[in-house]
Design an enzyme around this catalytic site. Structure first.
Site, PDB file in Angstrom:
ATOM      1  N   ASN A   9      -0.180  -0.481  10.244  1.00  0.00           N
ATOM      2  CA  ASN A   9       0.600   0.707   9.886  1.00  0.00           C
ATOM      3  C   ASN A   9      -0.041   1.290   8.630  1.00  0.00           C
ATOM      4  O   ASN A   9       0.098   0.729   7.551  1.00  0.00           O
ATOM      5  CB  ASN A   9       2.065   0.312   9.622  1.00  0.00           C
ATOM      6  CG  ASN A   9       2.888   1.485   9.088  1.00  0.00           C
ATOM      7  OD1 ASN A   9       2.426   2.630   9.089  1.00  0.00           O
ATOM      8  ND2 ASN A   9       4.096   1.205   8.633  1.00  0.00           N
ATOM      9  N   TRP A  10      -0.748   2.382   8.830  1.00  0.00           N
ATOM     10  CA  TRP A  10      -1.477   2.980   7.704  1.00  0.00           C
ATOM     11  C   TRP A  10      -0.539   3.661   6.709  1.00  0.00           C
ATOM     12  O   TRP A  10      -0.939   4.012   5.614  1.00  0.00           O
ATOM     13  CB  TRP A  10      -2.493   4.008   8.211  1.00  0.00           C
ATOM     14  CG  TRP A  10      -3.722   3.433   8.850  1.00  0.00           C
ATOM     15  CD1 TRP A  10      -3.992   2.107   9.073  1.00  0.00           C
ATOM     16  CD2 TRP A  10      -4.858   4.168   9.342  1.00  0.00           C
ATOM     17  NE1 TRP A  10      -5.232   1.987   9.674  1.00  0.00           N
ATOM     18  CE2 TRP A  10      -5.771   3.225   9.856  1.00  0.00           C
ATOM     19  CE3 TRP A  10      -5.172   5.529   9.407  1.00  0.00           C
ATOM     20  CZ2 TRP A  10      -7.000   3.613  10.410  1.00  0.00           C
ATOM     21  CZ3 TRP A  10      -6.392   5.918   9.970  1.00  0.00           C
ATOM     22  CH2 TRP A  10      -7.288   4.957  10.460  1.00  0.00           C
ATOM     23  N   LYS A  11       0.701   3.900   7.124  1.00  0.00           N
ATOM     24  CA  LYS A  11       1.644   4.670   6.290  1.00  0.00           C
ATOM     25  C   LYS A  11       0.981   6.001   5.891  1.00  0.00           C
ATOM     26  O   LYS A  11       0.193   6.528   6.664  1.00  0.00           O
ATOM     27  CB  LYS A  11       2.108   3.828   5.092  1.00  0.00           C
ATOM     28  CG  LYS A  11       2.639   2.466   5.554  1.00  0.00           C
ATOM     29  CD  LYS A  11       3.391   1.708   4.515  1.00  0.00           C
ATOM     30  CE  LYS A  11       3.879   0.387   5.130  1.00  0.00           C
ATOM     31  NZ  LYS A  11       4.738  -0.363   4.239  1.00  0.00           N
ATOM     32  N   HIS A  94      11.311   2.321  10.945  1.00  0.00           N
ATOM     33  CA  HIS A  94      10.694   1.603   9.823  1.00  0.00           C
ATOM     34  C   HIS A  94      11.635   1.690   8.620  1.00  0.00           C
ATOM     35  O   HIS A  94      12.300   2.708   8.418  1.00  0.00           O
ATOM     36  CB  HIS A  94       9.325   2.209   9.486  1.00  0.00           C
ATOM     37  CG  HIS A  94       8.556   1.347   8.525  1.00  0.00           C
ATOM     38  ND1 HIS A  94       8.811   1.347   7.176  1.00  0.00           N
ATOM     39  CD2 HIS A  94       7.578   0.432   8.728  1.00  0.00           C
ATOM     40  CE1 HIS A  94       8.009   0.464   6.592  1.00  0.00           C
ATOM     41  NE2 HIS A  94       7.251  -0.103   7.506  1.00  0.00           N
ATOM     42  N   GLU A  96      11.163   2.270   5.648  1.00  0.00           N
ATOM     43  CA  GLU A  96      10.926   3.419   4.755  1.00  0.00           C
ATOM     44  C   GLU A  96      11.567   4.688   5.316  1.00  0.00           C
ATOM     45  O   GLU A  96      11.982   5.573   4.563  1.00  0.00           O
ATOM     46  CB  GLU A  96       9.408   3.581   4.534  1.00  0.00           C
ATOM     47  CG  GLU A  96       8.887   2.479   3.606  1.00  0.00           C
ATOM     48  CD  GLU A  96       7.455   2.035   3.848  1.00  0.00           C
ATOM     49  OE1 GLU A  96       6.691   2.775   4.502  1.00  0.00           O
ATOM     50  OE2 GLU A  96       7.089   0.938   3.378  1.00  0.00           O
ATOM     51  N   GLU A 165      10.789  -6.907   9.772  1.00  0.00           N
ATOM     52  CA  GLU A 165      10.183  -6.642   8.470  1.00  0.00           C
ATOM     53  C   GLU A 165      11.250  -6.753   7.376  1.00  0.00           C
ATOM     54  O   GLU A 165      11.983  -5.781   7.134  1.00  0.00           O
ATOM     55  CB  GLU A 165       9.588  -5.234   8.437  1.00  0.00           C
ATOM     56  CG  GLU A 165       8.472  -5.017   9.429  1.00  0.00           C
ATOM     57  CD  GLU A 165       7.529  -3.905   8.976  1.00  0.00           C
ATOM     58  OE1 GLU A 165       6.332  -4.174   8.913  1.00  0.00           O
ATOM     59  OE2 GLU A 165       7.987  -2.797   8.666  1.00  0.00           O
ATOM     60  N   GLY A 171       5.139  -4.597   0.961  1.00  0.00           N
ATOM     61  CA  GLY A 171       4.350  -4.061  -0.141  1.00  0.00           C
ATOM     62  C   GLY A 171       4.571  -4.772  -1.464  1.00  0.00           C
ATOM     63  O   GLY A 171       4.146  -4.301  -2.510  1.00  0.00           O
ATOM     64  N   SER A 209       3.876  -7.889   3.822  1.00  0.00           N
ATOM     65  CA  SER A 209       2.812  -8.584   3.075  1.00  0.00           C
ATOM     66  C   SER A 209       2.037  -9.584   3.928  1.00  0.00           C
ATOM     67  O   SER A 209       1.582 -10.616   3.436  1.00  0.00           O
ATOM     68  CB  SER A 209       3.366  -9.253   1.820  1.00  0.00           C
ATOM     69  OG  SER A 209       3.919  -8.268   0.946  1.00  0.00           O
ATOM     70  N   GLY A 230       0.729  -3.620   6.904  1.00  0.00           N
ATOM     71  CA  GLY A 230       0.604  -2.397   6.113  1.00  0.00           C
ATOM     72  C   GLY A 230      -0.677  -2.406   5.306  1.00  0.00           C
ATOM     73  O   GLY A 230      -1.762  -2.136   5.818  1.00  0.00           O
ATOM     74  N   GLY A 231      -0.558  -2.751   4.019  1.00  0.00           N
ATOM     75  CA  GLY A 231      -1.687  -2.682   3.093  1.00  0.00           C
ATOM     76  C   GLY A 231      -2.976  -3.311   3.605  1.00  0.00           C
ATOM     77  O   GLY A 231      -4.057  -2.727   3.476  1.00  0.00           O
TER      78      GLY A 231
HETATM   79  P1  13P Z   1       2.770  -4.373   3.828  1.00  0.00           P
HETATM   80  O1  13P Z   1       1.929  -5.188   4.785  1.00  0.00           O
HETATM   81  O2  13P Z   1       1.961  -3.478   2.963  1.00  0.00           O
HETATM   82  O3  13P Z   1       3.738  -5.232   3.087  1.00  0.00           O
HETATM   83  O4  13P Z   1       3.640  -3.382   4.745  1.00  0.00           O
HETATM   84  C1  13P Z   1       4.351  -3.900   5.793  1.00  0.00           C
HETATM   85  C2  13P Z   1       4.887  -2.777   6.592  1.00  0.00           C
HETATM   86  O5  13P Z   1       5.794  -2.079   6.169  1.00  0.00           O
HETATM   87  C3  13P Z   1       4.266  -2.511   7.888  1.00  0.00           C
HETATM   88  O6  13P Z   1       5.022  -1.600   8.619  1.00  0.00           O
END
Ligand code: 13P
Length: 240
Positions: A9-11, A94, A96, A165, A171, A209, A230-231
């Protein structure tokens, strides 16, 4: 046994130049992956990614989809539009989006429904906040979030992907322990079993994470069928 699914997930990250470098490096390093792979990218880059991943093992994903079919919904992107770019997956719910855009369980359920109707696989995200975990409400929260989607989608439920999640792990560098993650995954699995006799087909991903150092241990758990990353999905060696 089903193959694991690893979804990035590149966000809200990327640029035309950075995306090209990242995807070309992934494709060069990936060979024939032992797992299924997806990248959920910002919608403005879908056309670029469609071309970059064409014919490869990478499945294209969006980060959101409208709950509506067509019409006066400024800023939204419909499932049919996503399909035009060979999109296979879309994240829905998600944390967010729940947190910053006020998406309720009902909205998330409608989005999953629209995605399925358009031939997309919704990756339905559920997870508790730190306050909810500390109040002993983890199970109650994730079951409520998933129940809304099950209720709206009936027998189609075996076509979804679920991502657990924990909000406090996103994050933050704080990963759920393998035991914490497996415990919640088992709860979600039994909820899916109660709704469908095909629940074993459903991938339940862990996200929060996840990285190169902790992925193998998480993925070794019996009910963890993949990851939503994510990251670490923005760094070639880590994602590979
Ligand atoms: P991180 O891997 O950066 O913690 O993000 C997880 C996430 O929200 C994937 O959708």
């Amino acid at each position: 046994m089903k193959k694991k699914l690893i979804a990035g997930n590149w966000k809200m990250n990327g640029s035309l130049a950075a995306n090209e470098t990242l995807v070309k490096s992934l494709l060069a390093g990936m060979g024939t992956p032992a797992c299924q792979v997806a990248l959920c990218v910002p919608s403005v880059y879908l056309a670029q990614l469609q071309a970059l991943v064409a014919g490869s093992a990478i499945g294209l994903g969006a980060q959101d989809v409208s709950a509506h079919d067509v019409g006066a919904f400024t800023g939204e992107v419909s499932g049919a539009m996503l399909r035009e770019f060979d999109v296979r997956y879309t994240l829905v719910g998600h944390s967010e989006r729940r947190q910053y855009h006020g998406e309720t369980d009902a909205v998330v359920a409608s989005k999953a429904q629209r995605a399925l109707a358009c031939g997309l696989t919704p990756i339905v995200c559920v997870g508790e906040t730190l306050a909810e975990r500390e109040a002993g409400k983890t199970e109650e929260v994730v079951k409520r979030q998933l129940a809304a989607v099950i209720h709206a989608n009936g027998h189609c439920i075996s076509e979804i992907v679920v991502a657990y999640e924990p909000v406090w792990a996103i994050g933050t560098g704080k990963t759920a322990t393998t035991e914490q993650a497996q415990q919640v995954h088992a709860v979600l699995r039994s909820q899916l079993h109660a709704a469908s006799n095909q629940a074993d087909r459903i991938h339940i991903l862990y996200g929060g994470s996840m990285n190169a150092a902790n992925a193998a241990q998480l993925l070794a758990q019996p009910d963890i069928d993949g990851g939503l990353v994510g990251g670490a999905s923005l760094k070639v060696p880590d994602f590979l």
